[in-house]
Design a protein around this motif. Structure first.
Motif, mmCIF file in Angstrom:
data_model
loop_
_atom_site.group_PDB
_atom_site.id
_atom_site.type_symbol
_atom_site.label_atom_id
_atom_site.label_comp_id
_atom_site.label_asym_id
_atom_site.label_seq_id
_atom_site.Cartn_x
_atom_site.Cartn_y
_atom_site.Cartn_z
ATOM 1 N N LEU A 47 0.835 -1.189 0.000
ATOM 2 C CA LEU A 47 0.000 0.000 0.000
ATOM 3 C C LEU A 47 0.877 1.249 0.000
ATOM 4 C CD1 LEU A 47 -2.817 -0.945 2.557
ATOM 5 C CD2 LEU A 47 -2.611 -1.504 0.121
ATOM 6 N N TYR A 48 0.563 2.153 -0.915
ATOM 7 C CA TYR A 48 1.328 3.389 -1.064
ATOM 8 C C TYR A 48 1.006 4.325 0.095
ATOM 9 C CZ TYR A 48 3.399 7.485 -3.317
ATOM 10 O OH TYR A 48 4.175 8.572 -3.610
ATOM 11 N N THR A 49 2.056 4.837 0.725
ATOM 12 C CA THR A 49 1.903 5.627 1.943
ATOM 13 C C THR A 49 2.843 6.828 1.913
ATOM 14 O OG1 THR A 49 1.459 3.548 3.124
ATOM 15 C CG2 THR A 49 1.861 5.515 4.463
ATOM 16 N N ALA A 50 2.286 7.998 2.220
ATOM 17 C CA ALA A 50 3.091 9.227 2.313
ATOM 18 C C ALA A 50 3.183 9.630 3.779
ATOM 19 C CB ALA A 50 2.462 10.345 1.496
ATOM 20 N N VAL A 51 4.395 9.894 4.248
ATOM 21 C CA VAL A 51 4.640 10.215 5.655
ATOM 22 C C VAL A 51 5.288 11.595 5.744
ATOM 23 C CG1 VAL A 51 5.762 9.481 7.795
ATOM 24 C CG2 VAL A 51 4.978 7.758 6.143
ATOM 25 N N PHE A 52 4.691 12.462 6.548
ATOM 26 C CA PHE A 52 5.221 13.811 6.780
ATOM 27 C C PHE A 52 5.704 13.896 8.224
ATOM 28 C CE2 PHE A 52 2.351 14.104 3.256
ATOM 29 C CZ PHE A 52 2.869 15.086 2.421
ATOM 30 N N THR A 53 7.008 14.004 8.415
ATOM 31 C CA THR A 53 7.614 14.000 9.743
ATOM 32 C C THR A 53 8.139 15.393 10.078
ATOM 33 O OG1 THR A 53 8.309 11.706 9.397
ATOM 34 C CG2 THR A 53 9.351 12.910 11.206
ATOM 35 N N LEU A 90 -3.957 21.650 14.383
ATOM 36 C CA LEU A 90 -3.234 20.394 14.551
ATOM 37 C C LEU A 90 -2.014 20.344 13.641
ATOM 38 C CD1 LEU A 90 -6.229 17.943 14.960
ATOM 39 C CD2 LEU A 90 -4.370 18.247 16.593
ATOM 40 N N MET A 91 -2.092 20.938 12.471
ATOM 41 C CA MET A 91 -0.933 20.992 11.590
ATOM 42 C C MET A 91 0.215 21.739 12.270
ATOM 43 S SD MET A 91 -0.729 22.398 7.661
ATOM 44 C CE MET A 91 -1.055 24.128 8.064
ATOM 45 N N LYS A 92 -0.112 22.821 12.951
ATOM 46 C CA LYS A 92 0.919 23.614 13.638
ATOM 47 C C LYS A 92 1.376 22.950 14.945
ATOM 48 C CE LYS A 92 0.742 26.790 10.494
ATOM 49 N NZ LYS A 92 0.219 28.140 10.688
ATOM 50 N N GLU A 93 0.561 22.050 15.480
ATOM 51 C CA GLU A 93 0.905 21.344 16.721
ATOM 52 C C GLU A 93 2.078 20.385 16.534
ATOM 53 O OE1 GLU A 93 0.074 20.803 19.919
ATOM 54 O OE2 GLU A 93 -1.341 22.459 20.113
ATOM 55 N N LYS A 94 2.274 19.930 15.312
ATOM 56 C CA LYS A 94 3.331 18.980 14.959
ATOM 57 C C LYS A 94 2.951 17.540 15.340
ATOM 58 C CE LYS A 94 6.311 22.142 13.461
ATOM 59 N NZ LYS A 94 7.536 22.434 14.165
ATOM 60 N N TYR A 95 2.543 16.829 14.353
ATOM 61 C CA TYR A 95 2.330 15.384 14.419
ATOM 62 C C TYR A 95 3.097 14.758 13.254
ATOM 63 C CZ TYR A 95 -1.612 15.690 17.723
ATOM 64 O OH TYR A 95 -2.391 15.891 18.825
ATOM 65 N N ILE A 96 3.252 13.451 13.283
ATOM 66 C CA ILE A 96 3.715 12.741 12.097
ATOM 67 C C ILE A 96 2.457 12.397 11.305
ATOM 68 C CG2 ILE A 96 4.933 10.721 11.197
ATOM 69 C CD1 ILE A 96 6.413 10.574 13.896
ATOM 70 N N PHE A 97 2.226 13.117 10.223
ATOM 71 C CA PHE A 97 1.007 12.931 9.445
ATOM 72 C C PHE A 97 1.224 11.874 8.375
ATOM 73 C CE2 PHE A 97 0.478 17.266 11.100
ATOM 74 C CZ PHE A 97 -0.779 17.141 11.676
ATOM 75 N N VAL A 98 0.260 10.972 8.280
ATOM 76 C CA VAL A 98 0.369 9.836 7.369
ATOM 77 C C VAL A 98 -0.863 9.792 6.466
ATOM 78 C CG1 VAL A 98 0.614 7.333 7.184
ATOM 79 C CG2 VAL A 98 1.666 8.554 9.117
ATOM 80 N N TYR A 99 -0.615 9.599 5.173
ATOM 81 C CA TYR A 99 -1.705 9.439 4.192
ATOM 82 C C TYR A 99 -1.451 8.155 3.413
ATOM 83 C CZ TYR A 99 -2.854 14.267 5.255
ATOM 84 O OH TYR A 99 -3.206 15.421 5.909
ATOM 85 N N GLN A 100 -2.527 7.384 3.208
ATOM 86 C CA GLN A 100 -2.350 6.097 2.538
ATOM 87 C C GLN A 100 -3.465 5.869 1.524
ATOM 88 O OE1 GLN A 100 -3.032 2.127 4.605
ATOM 89 N NE2 GLN A 100 -0.791 2.070 4.370
ATOM 90 N N ASP A 101 -3.078 5.446 0.324
ATOM 91 C CA ASP A 101 -4.055 4.965 -0.653
ATOM 92 C C ASP A 101 -4.507 3.574 -0.213
ATOM 93 O OD1 ASP A 101 -3.811 7.199 -2.274
ATOM 94 O OD2 ASP A 101 -2.349 6.283 -3.622
ATOM 95 N N VAL A 102 -5.806 3.401 -0.032
ATOM 96 C CA VAL A 102 -6.290 2.102 0.439
ATOM 97 C C VAL A 102 -6.131 1.055 -0.664
ATOM 98 C CG1 VAL A 102 -7.900 3.109 2.077
ATOM 99 C CG2 VAL A 102 -8.682 2.593 -0.255
ATOM 100 N N ARG A 103 -6.285 -0.151 -0.280
ATOM 101 C CA ARG A 103 -6.097 -1.308 -1.164
ATOM 102 C C ARG A 103 -6.900 -1.143 -2.476
ATOM 103 N NH1 ARG A 103 -5.086 -7.213 0.115
ATOM 104 N NH2 ARG A 103 -4.342 -6.368 2.101
#
Length: 623
Positions: A47-53, A90-103
């Protein structure tokens, strides 16, 4: 539904696109590092996954993920999104944001399935569902990112379903989940059907581009077809029977999701297996369910998801928030009005800052507090937030309001014999769901003035006398009709309406503008359709016997609304709602296979006498 949430349209004005989006994208690039990865599931599918750290490595961060069938674009590690997370705070709070194309969608491998059926007992690694795909994704992320060991999820509409579907047998690190306008049951009340009646307008538009052929670069889908009609009512009337959509001009793909949806016209195993609600048992993560009173796609899903968790997972930390929003409206930059409602304050600032941000910060960061009551609902009419310990509130009591002869309605049960009202329903001249000419769905129809419908001979109206005091409704609405028809099937649409007194005005939204005259305005509060052949069973439909009195019971979605003193409570009953809902031929049978000759007029009677007292059950708050 699987429509693009409203906040995306609000962003896409030319000025915003050119300025704000570029500014946010640059800020994200400066503060986050993007990585693209393929994460392998237990059955070998990737599964294709984009991670923003966050680039700031001074602390470890929790993970916050959205899984989507709508693409986690832009693709490529040098291409950054213009927005991260469910809101700007929440974007300014700083999280590791993850987006994934489902199956099976976009760049992810595998086969896509509409609302993937949950597998409660997994006997091998080939028994996979959205819960297992989420579990495997979390397991990989915990090992390959610098995180604090906690994961959250959120999503609106279809991504809301994926949030719900992650809850059964959730990974221990999944601590907070927010299903927002989640699809829950597409036969009973979400998107595709309501009580067995097919929602033609939205589904025709949506499925035309959702699962057409995938482009070579896996970044887009080619639509099955494109339409450019200006008058949806005329277009769908000219299109004719539903079967005419299954042609080379429209849905030519024999295995398209559209074909699957209309093929299953009863509550068979296809739909039953996709009811996620029955799997929401023993839920461990904290849950924040969010929905909108004017959500034309998944109002049902929000309310019924909350109910399912409450009933099947006692003791779980689940909260419900319902505001005067359309589909995804709570994610827009602001929300101060809708249709002819004026809310005053920016409701979205309150929701995003005081509820959504605090929810994730507490459960994922141990930051601050989250003392939100179990239930937070916006009450239209008074235009105030209300808080309760349960839903519906304990002091909400069902009160029947009986239809009467002469278009009256009251709490008094009729005493007359053989009293009825009658209309002729003609499939060649269906009642429009909205006033005027529209190329796409009028998003304000759920709060629209119904005087255009009341003027028709095939719409019955019943109303109370002017109210002597305010009446507040909070909870689910019930309808019980005693009917006959000269056909063998029929639809029944019941609308609850707030009738404004003569001389009423709304103040101008903008200083210098004229106030809005509301005298006689028939403001729709709630409405629902029921396909009559399902009156005894949704999986085993039955024809009507000509002129035999039958009882039809169904519920309208919940409401929180105050009818003010001097207003009237009105109910309208009709048998078409076009082209929002497909036309019922009024002949029993498999509607997707019927021809034009099968659509016939029918005389329909609604009874309101001592033996057959049609009524609507209203959830009246007791003082």
């Amino acid at each position: 539904m699987r429509r693009i949430p409203v906040y995306l349209f609000l962003f896409f004005s030319p000025v915003f696109v050119f300025c704000q989006v570029l500014t946010d994208s640059a800020w994200i690039r400066e503060n986050y590092q993007k990585t693209d990865r393929y994460i392998t599931m237990r059955d070998g599918i990737k599964l294709y996954t984009a991670v923003f750290t966050p680039r700031d490595t001074g602390e470890v961060y929790p993970l916050l993920m959205q899984r989507t069938p709508y693409s986690c674009s832009p693709y490529g590690e040098n291409n950054y999104r213009s927005r991260l997370g469910p809101n700007a705070s929440l974007m300014k709070e700083k999280y590791i944001f993850v987006y994934q194309d489902v199956r099976g969608r976009y760049k992810s491998e595998g086969k896509f399935r509409e609302m993937t059926p949950a597998v409660d007992v997994k006997k091998s690694n080939n028994d996979v569902d959205e819960s297992s795909d989420t579990y495997d994704t979390i397991e990989w992320l915990l090992k390959h990112t610098r995180n604090n060991g906690r994961m959250g999820m959120y999503g609106i509409s279809f991504p809301g379903f994926y949030s719900s579907a992650a809850l059964p047998d959730a990974h221990p690190a999944l601590k907070a989940v927010s299903p927002q306008a989640p699809m829950s049951d597409e036969f009973m009340g979400d998107d595709c059907n309501h009580n067995g009646a097919f929602f033609l307008l939205d589904n025709f538009s949506f499925y035309s581009g959702f699962d057409g052929p995938l482009a070579a670069d896996s970044q887009s889908y080619r639509p099955f077809f494109k339409t450019n009609y200006k008058d949806a009512y005329r277009f769908f009337l000219d299109l004719g029977p539903l079967k005419n959509a299954n042609t080379t001009s429209y849905f030519s793909g024999t295995n398209s999701t559209w074909r699957q949806v209309i093929q299953h016209d009863t509550y068979d195993s296809f739909w039953q297996s996709r009811n996620i609600r029955k799997h929401l048992k023993n839920i461990k993560p904290a849950v924040l369910v969010v929905g909108g009173w004017f959500d034309a796609e998944d109002l049902y899903g929000s309310l019924k998801t909350y109910r399912a968790i409450e009933e099947q997972s006692p003791g779980n930390h689940t909260r419900l928030v319902m505001g005067p929003w359309t589909h995804g409206g709570w994610a827009a930059p602001s929300w101060k009005s809708f249709a002819d409602y004026r809310f005053g304050d920016d409701l979205n600032k309150y929701y995003q800052d005081e509820i959504e941000t605090k929810f994730f910060n507490l459960y994922l960061k141990d930051k601050g507090s989250f003392d939100q009551p179990e239930i937070t609902v916006f009450e239209t009419g008074t235009n105030k937030w209300k808080h309760y310990d349960s839903w519906p509130p304990a002091n909400s009591k069902p009160v029947p309001f009986y239809l009467q002869a002469g278009g009256k309605m009251s709490e008094r049960k009729p005493t007359a014999n053989n009293s009825r009202s009658e209309y002729v329903s003609d499939p060649s001249n269906p009642v429009p769901y909205t006033n005027g000419i529209w190329s796409r769905r009028n998003n304000k129809y759920m709060a629209e003035d119904q005087r255009f419908a009341a003027q028709r001979s095939d719409v019955l109206s019943f109303q109370t006398d002017a109210l002597e005091k305010d009446i507040t409704l909070t909870g689910e609405i019930g309808a019980r009709l005693f009917v006959t028809t000269t056909g063998s099937d029929a639809d029944f649409i019941v609308k609850l309406i707030d009738v404004w007194p003569e001389g009423s005005y709304l103040p101008a939204e903008i200083s210098g503008e004229d106030s809005l005259a509301m005298g006689g305005y028939q403001q729709m509060v709630r409405a629902e359709v029921f396909r009559g052949k399902f009156r005894n069973s949704f999986d085993k439909p039955e024809p009507f016997v000509k002129n035999k009195i039958e009882r039809i019971d169904f519920n309208l979605n919940e409401v929180a609304h105050t009818f003010k003193k001097g207003h009237r409570v009105m109910v309208q009953v009709q048998s078409s709602w076009f082209p929002l809902v497909d036309r019922n031929p009024q002949q029993f049978g498999y509607i997707p296979g019927m021809d034009a000759k099968d659509f016939k007029k029918a005389a329909i009677r609604i009874y309101h006498d001592a033996a057959h007292s049609s009524h609507i059950i209203l959830p009246v708050m007791q003082e």
